[in-house]
Scaffold this motif. Structure first.
Motif, PDB file in Angstrom:
ATOM      1  N   PRO A  19     -18.294  -7.611   3.735  1.00  0.00           N
ATOM      2  CA  PRO A  19     -17.524  -6.487   3.191  1.00  0.00           C
ATOM      3  C   PRO A  19     -16.476  -5.996   4.183  1.00  0.00           C
ATOM      4  O   PRO A  19     -16.660  -6.078   5.399  1.00  0.00           O
ATOM      5  CB  PRO A  19     -18.590  -5.413   2.941  1.00  0.00           C
ATOM      6  CG  PRO A  19     -19.881  -6.150   2.876  1.00  0.00           C
ATOM      7  CD  PRO A  19     -19.734  -7.321   3.789  1.00  0.00           C
ATOM      8  N   LYS A  20     -15.377  -5.483   3.652  1.00  0.00           N
ATOM      9  CA  LYS A  20     -14.295  -4.955   4.471  1.00  0.00           C
ATOM     10  C   LYS A  20     -14.191  -3.439   4.295  1.00  0.00           C
ATOM     11  O   LYS A  20     -14.585  -2.888   3.272  1.00  0.00           O
ATOM     12  CB  LYS A  20     -12.960  -5.605   4.085  1.00  0.00           C
ATOM     13  CG  LYS A  20     -12.900  -7.097   4.336  1.00  0.00           C
ATOM     14  CD  LYS A  20     -12.961  -7.421   5.818  1.00  0.00           C
ATOM     15  CE  LYS A  20     -12.778  -8.901   6.074  1.00  0.00           C
ATOM     16  NZ  LYS A  20     -12.882  -9.231   7.526  1.00  0.00           N
ATOM     17  N   ASN A  21     -13.626  -2.807   5.306  1.00  0.00           N
ATOM     18  CA  ASN A  21     -13.399  -1.368   5.259  1.00  0.00           C
ATOM     19  C   ASN A  21     -12.339  -1.061   4.212  1.00  0.00           C
ATOM     20  O   ASN A  21     -11.222  -1.569   4.298  1.00  0.00           O
ATOM     21  CB  ASN A  21     -12.946  -0.878   6.634  1.00  0.00           C
ATOM     22  CG  ASN A  21     -12.953   0.631   6.746  1.00  0.00           C
ATOM     23  OD1 ASN A  21     -13.423   1.339   5.861  1.00  0.00           O
ATOM     24  ND2 ASN A  21     -12.424   1.139   7.839  1.00  0.00           N
ATOM     25  N   PRO A  22     -12.661  -0.261   3.201  1.00  0.00           N
ATOM     26  CA  PRO A  22     -11.678   0.010   2.153  1.00  0.00           C
ATOM     27  C   PRO A  22     -10.542   0.882   2.672  1.00  0.00           C
ATOM     28  O   PRO A  22     -10.687   1.628   3.639  1.00  0.00           O
ATOM     29  CB  PRO A  22     -12.493   0.750   1.087  1.00  0.00           C
ATOM     30  CG  PRO A  22     -13.598   1.405   1.864  1.00  0.00           C
ATOM     31  CD  PRO A  22     -13.923   0.449   2.974  1.00  0.00           C
ATOM     32  N   GLY A  23      -9.405   0.769   2.028  1.00  0.00           N
ATOM     33  CA  GLY A  23      -8.285   1.633   2.387  1.00  0.00           C
ATOM     34  C   GLY A  23      -8.472   3.033   1.828  1.00  0.00           C
ATOM     35  O   GLY A  23      -9.495   3.369   1.229  1.00  0.00           O
ATOM     36  N   TYR A  35     -21.409   5.036   3.944  1.00  0.00           N
ATOM     37  CA  TYR A  35     -20.159   4.972   4.703  1.00  0.00           C
ATOM     38  C   TYR A  35     -19.481   6.344   4.801  1.00  0.00           C
ATOM     39  O   TYR A  35     -19.566   7.168   3.903  1.00  0.00           O
ATOM     40  CB  TYR A  35     -19.157   3.964   4.119  1.00  0.00           C
ATOM     41  CG  TYR A  35     -19.712   2.598   3.822  1.00  0.00           C
ATOM     42  CD1 TYR A  35     -20.550   1.955   4.718  1.00  0.00           C
ATOM     43  CD2 TYR A  35     -19.376   1.933   2.638  1.00  0.00           C
ATOM     44  CE1 TYR A  35     -21.036   0.692   4.441  1.00  0.00           C
ATOM     45  CE2 TYR A  35     -19.866   0.670   2.358  1.00  0.00           C
ATOM     46  CZ  TYR A  35     -20.700   0.055   3.253  1.00  0.00           C
ATOM     47  OH  TYR A  35     -21.185  -1.185   2.986  1.00  0.00           O
ATOM     48  N   THR A  91     -18.619   2.241   8.725  1.00  0.00           N
ATOM     49  CA  THR A  91     -17.893   1.434   7.754  1.00  0.00           C
ATOM     50  C   THR A  91     -18.684   0.174   7.460  1.00  0.00           C
ATOM     51  O   THR A  91     -19.666  -0.131   8.151  1.00  0.00           O
ATOM     52  CB  THR A  91     -16.499   1.046   8.275  1.00  0.00           C
ATOM     53  OG1 THR A  91     -16.632   0.002   9.258  1.00  0.00           O
ATOM     54  CG2 THR A  91     -15.767   2.244   8.886  1.00  0.00           C
ATOM     55  N   LYS A 146     -14.153   7.926   2.160  1.00  0.00           N
ATOM     56  CA  LYS A 146     -12.971   7.416   1.477  1.00  0.00           C
ATOM     57  C   LYS A 146     -13.278   7.279  -0.002  1.00  0.00           C
ATOM     58  O   LYS A 146     -14.272   6.675  -0.385  1.00  0.00           O
ATOM     59  CB  LYS A 146     -12.552   6.066   2.065  1.00  0.00           C
ATOM     60  CG  LYS A 146     -12.028   6.175   3.489  1.00  0.00           C
ATOM     61  CD  LYS A 146     -11.582   4.838   4.035  1.00  0.00           C
ATOM     62  CE  LYS A 146     -11.002   4.996   5.435  1.00  0.00           C
ATOM     63  NZ  LYS A 146     -10.546   3.706   6.003  1.00  0.00           N
ATOM     64  N   LYS A 147     -12.429   7.861  -0.797  1.00  0.00           N
ATOM     65  CA  LYS A 147     -12.639   7.861  -2.248  1.00  0.00           C
ATOM     66  C   LYS A 147     -11.543   7.081  -2.960  1.00  0.00           C
ATOM     67  O   LYS A 147     -10.430   6.999  -2.484  1.00  0.00           O
ATOM     68  CB  LYS A 147     -12.697   9.305  -2.773  1.00  0.00           C
ATOM     69  CG  LYS A 147     -13.859  10.113  -2.219  1.00  0.00           C
ATOM     70  CD  LYS A 147     -15.186   9.549  -2.680  1.00  0.00           C
ATOM     71  CE  LYS A 147     -16.357  10.421  -2.265  1.00  0.00           C
ATOM     72  NZ  LYS A 147     -17.646   9.892  -2.710  1.00  0.00           N
TER      73      LYS A 147
END
Length: 624
Positions: free
Chosen positions: A356-360, A449, A538, A623-624
């Protein structure tokens, strides 16, 4: 870490690897590479076949060329030119699934470097990042990343010394994945393997498909080992729908007494195709020996009817028992050397999914409490009581109670205060001389997260143990429990005025073996002053801070490559508490009386009513 023997293969045996290839697409496997054993150092094998297979950006001198790191001789070494961006690369001659890379450093080691893989020698993918190297021998396991290629390199970023990078050994392990087959073969060989919980990185599920097991079915080599729980599984992705007739299980001594063989089309919904008979289970259950005398077993499971599916797994139902020593019965987890799946079909294109990657997106506040109300906001916080919500832990001396003497708001802050009264506090878990406070957000606010911060002022004195931390919300599930749930210690202090610590706990890195760091305050600061402690959590890792200064960074890929399973992709909840004594303080102050980790001087402080931790505010942003 499994022990491995570097293979000194003859040039004749590996002649098919000798000629470098202009790589544009996957090439057929050389016959010699197909026969490479599970414990073959593929870098040494490639070098033996063709010394030109190992190259570097440069070398200190002719005697320390790149081949010296892959010649199977632990006394010779490659030494780079004196540049931070120096590299060493090996052409393995064919595309393999890389299972691990071992670097044996000389005194001139890398402080920061990466390990990379490539199919064509031009386009590189990083699978291991070291940002705080300390030299020595480092083994980076690839699981659970997809690390498939023909070329592997170590690329330096920062040297630890004024000299170049110096490696005694650069070892690469792995093998060619079994291709699709219309004839009966072991379709699982070097294919992606999966499981739930395992002991540490050296016992991950990847070992059950590497093609190897010790002849005595007893040695600590090339094995998956679960944690100590009966409900555990391990399985393999065959790459495509296959027809399966037989499964071979090569067990270490900790084998399953009862288990299921199951197949699936999607790795989620499973169909049982085999289970041992009641008489077989009884016979396996009766085989009870001490761990020192017990050995493994080989089960050849011929399915009553050929089964179809892409995924195959072994689901444990009952673990073997051991006398350790007699007559007490001890049980370990499951331990499996090899999982072979025989049939037709499959595909070499099976791959582990990307991590998984850190979402923007921007952070927004999803939880905040500045404790300005007349009392604790119980819509946000749960009060934890010893003997009710939790039992005593860590050898601590206090009982957590629900009392304004221990938990209250005061002057715009939360106060957690410890009290002393000899034998006064009776709980369902026993009688205690101390009381204190613990609150958490469990069932009120559980989340995955985000940035988590709190501003706090701590008591200073031997054995005072305030903490700001998080636990996985599944910690009370008996199929998970601790440390499988994960624990994130944002701040712990054990009474020393000049430092605190942060840590992560999970399978393979718990208790004293946690992944942690100590920090000392900047500019002469002290724990009994106001400071802000935080973590940014994250999918890619954890970054811990004190007063916005980074004090610990732990990446997911490094954690899983070297320590164990990342267990931080699910909900956690926030905890604030003030403990007294116990294992962590005692490990430092060596106090054993009058209480473990809590000397008389600290008892006197508590009795005088002056020991409290204060919390100005707590904030969670996501982060939403």
């Amino acid at each position: 870490m499994p022990s491995r023997t570097t293979l000194a293969a003859t040039t004749a045996a590996l002649i098919a690897l000798a000629a470098p290839l202009a790589y544009a697409a996957p090439v057929p496997k050389p016959a010699a590479a197909q026969a490479a054993a599970w414990d073959t150092d593929r870098a040494a094998a490639a070098y033996t076949a063709n010394p030109g297979a190992v190259t570097a950006s440069g070398s200190e001198n002719a005697a320390s060329g790149p081949g010296a790191a892959a010649d199977g001789n632990g006394t010779t070494r490659w030494s780079s030119d004196f540049a931070d961006n120096a590299w060493i690369r090996v052409d393995l001659g064919s595309v393999i699934r890389v299972s691990s890379v071992t670097l044996d450093w000389e005194a001139a080691y890398g402080k920061k470097y990466v390990l990379e893989v490539s199919r064509n020698g031009t386009d590189w993918t990083t699978f291991y990042t070291e940002d705080d190297g300390t030299g020595g021998s480092v083994t980076a396991h690839s699981y659970p990343q997809e690390v498939t290629g023909r070329y592997v390199r170590m690329r330096g970023i920062q040297r630890a010394t004024p000299w170049g990078y110096s490696l005694y050994s650069f070892k690469v392990y792995g093998g060619e994945p079994a291709p699709a087959s219309t004839t009966r073969t072991n379709l699982a060989l070097n294919h992606p393997a999966y499981g739930d919980f395992y002991q540490h990185a050296g016992n991950s599920p990847a070992f059950v498909t590497d093609g190897g097991w010790p002849a005595d079915l007893k040695a600590d080599q090339s094995r998956w080992s679960s944690d100590w729980n009966a409900n555990r599984w391990v399985g393999v992705d065959l790459g495509a729908t296959s027809t399966i007739d037989t499964v071979d299980l090569y067990w270490e001594a900790a084998y399953a007494v009862d288990y299921r063989i199951q197949v699936s089309d999607d790795n989620r919904t499973w169909r049982t195709v085999y289970q041992p008979s009641a008489s077989e289970v009884a016979a396996r259950r009766a085989d009870v020996k001490s761990p020192g005398d017990a050995v493994g077993r080989h089960d050849t499971v011929k399915l009553p009817t050929p089964a179809t599916g892409r995924y195959v797994r072994m689901l444990g139902v009952e673990r073997r028992s051991f006398y350790n020593p007699a007559p007490a019965t001890a049980q370990f987890g499951y331990s499996l050397y090899e999982f072979q799946v025989w049939g037709t079909g499959g595909s070499a294109n099976a791959a582990y999914p990307a991590l998984p990657k850190n979402p923007g997106g921007a952070y927004t506040t999803t939880f905040f409490d500045d404790f300005t109300g007349s009392g604790l906001d119980r819509n946000k916080w749960r009060v934890v009581r010893t003997g009710t919500e939790m039992n005593p832990v860590n050898g601590e001396s206090q009982a957590y109670v629900d009392s304004a003497d221990n938990i209250r708001t005061e002057n715009g802050s939360l106060v957690l205060q410890s009290k002393y009264c000899k034998g006064c506090t009776r709980t369902p878990a026993g009688t205690f001389d101390f009381t204190s406070g613990r609150i958490d957000t469990n069932t009120k606010f559980d989340f995955t997260y985000g940035k988590v911060n709190a501003r706090m002022k701590l008591p200073v004195g031997d054995g005072f143990w305030p903490a700001f931390w998080m636990l996985g919300s599944d910690v009370d599930n008996p199929d998970v429990s601790w440390p499988g749930s994960g624990e994130t210690d944002i701040m712990e202090n054990i009474g020393y005025g000049d430092w605190t610590s942060s840590a992560l706990h999970g399978p393979g890195y718990s208790a004293d073996g946690n992944i942690g760091k100590q920090q000392t305050y900047a500019n002469g600061g002290r724990a009994d002053q106001w400071h802000t402690y935080g973590v940014e959590w994250t999918p890619e890792g954890m970054t811990f801070t004190v007063d916005d200064r980074v004090v610990q960074t732990t990446s997911r890929s490094k954690l899983e490559s070297t320590r164990g399973k990342w267990v931080f992709d699910h909900n956690q909840y926030v905890i604030l508490n003030l403990a007294l004594g116990g294992a962590y303080p005692a490990g430092w102050n060596k106090v054993t009386s009058p209480y473990w980790g809590l000397p008389q001087s600290s008892v006197d402080r508590v009795a005088q009513g002056g020991v409290k931790a204060e919390i100005d505010w707590v904030r969670v942003e996501q982060k939403k």
